[in-house]
Design an enzyme around this catalytic site. Sequence first.
Site, PDB file in Angstrom:
ATOM      1  CB  ALA A 165      85.497  19.727  48.849  1.00 18.93           C
ATOM      2  CG  ASN A 166      85.017  23.668  44.889  1.00 17.38           C
ATOM      3  OD1 ASN A 166      84.133  23.232  44.160  1.00 17.38           O
ATOM      4  ND2 ASN A 166      86.310  23.588  44.582  1.00 17.38           N
TER       5      ASN A 166
END
Length: 465
Positions: free
Chosen positions: A272-273
């Site tokens: 993810a970020n």
Amino acid sequence: MASLTVRQLDEALKKRLRLRAARHGRSVEDEVRTILRSAAADEAAFAAAPEPGAPAEPSKPSDPAAKKALLIIGGGIAAYKSLDLIRRLREHGIAVRVVMTDAAQKFITPLSAGALAGEHPYTDLFDTKLELDVGHIRLARDTRMVIVAPATADLMAKMAQGHADDLASAVLLATDRPILLAPAMNPKMWSNKATLRNAAQLRADGVHFVGPNAGEMAESNEAGVGRMAEPLEIAAAAEALLTPSSGALAGLRMIVTSGPTHEPIDPVRYIANRSSGKQGHAIAEAAAAAGANVTLVSGPVQVAPPHGVNVVQIESARDMLAAVEKALPADIAVFAAAVADWRTANNSKEKIKKTGKGTPELALVENPDILATVAHRKSKRPRLVIGFAAETEHVIEHAKAKLARKGCDWILANDVSPETGIMGGDSNTIHLVTKDGVEHWPPQSKNEVATALITRIARTMSGRP
Ligand SMILES: Cc1cc2nc3c(=O)[nH]c(=O)nc-3n(C[C@H](O)[C@H](O)[C@H](O)COP(=O)(O)O)c2cc1C
């Protein structure tokens, strides 16, 4: 007379008031005055309403300009708030016809709802008088919109599955008018996978939502997300759906992407970020306030879905591309999501275990490039395709290269180095890169960036320099 200042209102209400005032081109104070004037007028109308049990005045279904809503009251503890909602809708100049489920009548009586609406509620699918006179099909069509409040878990499940075994569900299946749901239920019911699945399905089907809100439940010692939106909020959302927009983007379709994507590694882990979705959501909300018909394709985020926007929730980059392509054609597309560049080549079906034989290797493959795919489309390319460039160095240089490489019209570049606090924060500093040059915008809140962008888009779409 008691006095109240706008400053004393809660933040959510103030925000709604500002949006409403902007939509009507009034100052916030003038908007409050207008609301109070209409409340006073309704108070007079309410005093003149028939006594409970008195024969209902005939409705005037032939007036096409009238703002009319069909309110379906479901069997939840929040049904008592629907009585207030009827009054709030009438304050907005919306005539209300009521349908009550069997369960709703355990919580409030048709007599009270009828007295407030000025017309007896409809309750029975197999009422011969109703079928001969109005009928569930006419109930579904002789309205500008359908509101369901409270929308129970049960009603949402029936809608998602297309059931029609009582008057409420039959009307919901038969209507081709906009539907606004105000869900209300225990937080455990709302967060149940089945309910979330149904809500996602309904959103994908174009159903609008207001709430549920977080807060105390009617049950003692219970709190969480599941409380029905307040009648004022529901009435404002209904009015927004009913009022033909005269904003700068009225009549235009817009797609906005927002938030991160999650790329699965195994059933419990993902790549993810740190994107929060705040910027993309603010842009979608500002576009809707300017009258655009907005589809927001959002990755997993904590921010609340904006009002007046069709939200499509997705997880991975490939899901996002599919949702964007499904939402085409559009006049404008703004790609604000932080899409993962890579996903795992082989997403394990089972949780990857420690074996004691060293660390597992994650092979990565490239994700589809959503911005470039849409910008290079031969058909259904939006007239204006706008991307974001989140950079940590050589911001302008990289943004210019991205503009050329991706084939889009504008790039909004921002420096997302940790020290800027932009990723996940509330403010942003934008450099707008177009084929004509670079504009450096001052540091401002993400809401202000959204407003500035929508103003700029409106200018361009109207052909002004
Ligand atoms: C006291 C009580 C309170 C309830 N409150 C809710 C509620 O807030 N939300 C909900 O979805 N269901 C609630 N239920 C369950 C619904 O009443 C039940 O699912 C019913 O079948 C819904 O019917 P309807 O969807 O046709 O209105 C409650 C039930 C009881 C007995």
